[in-house]
Design a protein around this motif. Sequence first.
Motif, PDB file in Angstrom:
ATOM      1  N   GLU A  58      21.980  23.947  97.019  1.00 36.72           N
ATOM      2  CA  GLU A  58      21.295  22.849  97.704  1.00 36.72           C
ATOM      3  C   GLU A  58      20.165  23.375  98.577  1.00 36.72           C
ATOM      4  O   GLU A  58      20.317  24.375  99.276  1.00 36.72           O
ATOM      5  N   THR A  84      19.370  16.713  91.213  1.00 38.26           N
ATOM      6  CA  THR A  84      19.803  15.641  92.104  1.00 38.26           C
ATOM      7  C   THR A  84      18.896  15.650  93.327  1.00 38.26           C
ATOM      8  O   THR A  84      18.653  16.703  93.919  1.00 38.26           O
ATOM      9  N   THR A 133      18.189  13.778  97.088  1.00 43.05           N
ATOM     10  CA  THR A 133      18.951  13.025  98.077  1.00 43.05           C
ATOM     11  C   THR A 133      18.146  12.766  99.348  1.00 43.05           C
ATOM     12  O   THR A 133      17.445  13.657  99.842  1.00 43.05           O
ATOM     13  N   ARG A 163      21.707   9.241  97.263  1.00 39.06           N
ATOM     14  CA  ARG A 163      21.117   9.913  96.106  1.00 39.06           C
ATOM     15  C   ARG A 163      20.087   9.007  95.445  1.00 39.06           C
ATOM     16  O   ARG A 163      20.411   7.916  94.979  1.00 39.06           O
ATOM     17  N   VAL A 172      18.229  10.128  92.782  1.00 38.96           N
ATOM     18  CA  VAL A 172      18.625  10.398  91.396  1.00 38.96           C
ATOM     19  C   VAL A 172      19.774  11.399  91.440  1.00 38.96           C
ATOM     20  O   VAL A 172      19.869  12.210  92.358  1.00 38.96           O
ATOM     21  N   LYS A 173      20.651  11.345  90.445  1.00 39.03           N
ATOM     22  CA  LYS A 173      21.797  12.256  90.398  1.00 39.03           C
ATOM     23  C   LYS A 173      21.952  12.826  88.997  1.00 39.03           C
ATOM     24  O   LYS A 173      22.100  12.087  88.020  1.00 39.03           O
ATOM     25  N   ASN A 174      21.896  14.155  88.925  1.00 35.23           N
ATOM     26  CA  ASN A 174      22.114  14.883  87.664  1.00 35.23           C
ATOM     27  C   ASN A 174      21.273  14.330  86.514  1.00 35.23           C
ATOM     28  O   ASN A 174      21.783  14.062  85.420  1.00 35.23           O
ATOM     29  N   GLU A 186      18.871  19.518  94.669  1.00 40.03           N
ATOM     30  CA  GLU A 186      19.888  20.428  94.134  1.00 40.03           C
ATOM     31  C   GLU A 186      19.765  20.472  92.614  1.00 40.03           C
ATOM     32  O   GLU A 186      19.724  19.429  91.960  1.00 40.03           O
TER      33      GLU A 186
END
Length: 216
Positions: free
Chosen positions: A20, A51, A53, A68, A70-72, A103
């Motif tokens: 991160e 990701t 945040t 978040r 966007v995530k993954n 991340e």
Amino acid sequence: MAIAPVNKFLTFSVPVAPGEQVIYSTPVGVSAILLYAQVANVGINTYPLVTFTHRRKSNKTGNIRNTRIVKNIEIPPEDALVIIDGRYVLERTALISDSIVIEGSQAGIVSIYDCKYNNTTGLTTVTTYGNHNFSLGDEITMAGLAFTCSSNNIAITTTIFPSPQSSFTVSKVGTSTVFETNTGVIAGIAHTYVSGGKVGPLQMEFSCSILENSNV
């Protein structure tokens, strides 16, 4: 007498290192607008995930709320993900502090076993637990290596070194678990490796534009 607000435009361009990364935290007395943010896939035939945040901390309780954006999200080869294309407000008041965090997740990340840093030349010799699979000239990122420095240099430099906001080039490959790179000279201050850290090939680069508005 009223103080006229001062606007300042900033651009951050950093590699996405293992783990991160806090990219930006709103300074005291400033409100900021995130104008644009994107992550580019700069690897070859890679499919990394990212990701992004918005982190809000309560200055009163210390509680943190992660939202978040966007995530993954997978970024295909020779492509980029536009995360923010408009205006996203970041605040800093007596009650809250905002920051943005990124991340990445990708193949090829290995844990670091040992690291020897030469503060005169910047030459850094890294030993990994598993095969690093690097070749001469490869671009890499490292993060999370804990170091100590002499007591008279405390607060001058960081104990987490090198900065994850940098990429490096492999200058020599010793064995399948040993390689060398140059992480730069930090004011001639010796660092002694303690533990931790990960290294991997450079696969993603993050860039964003921010407008700061200050009344201070």
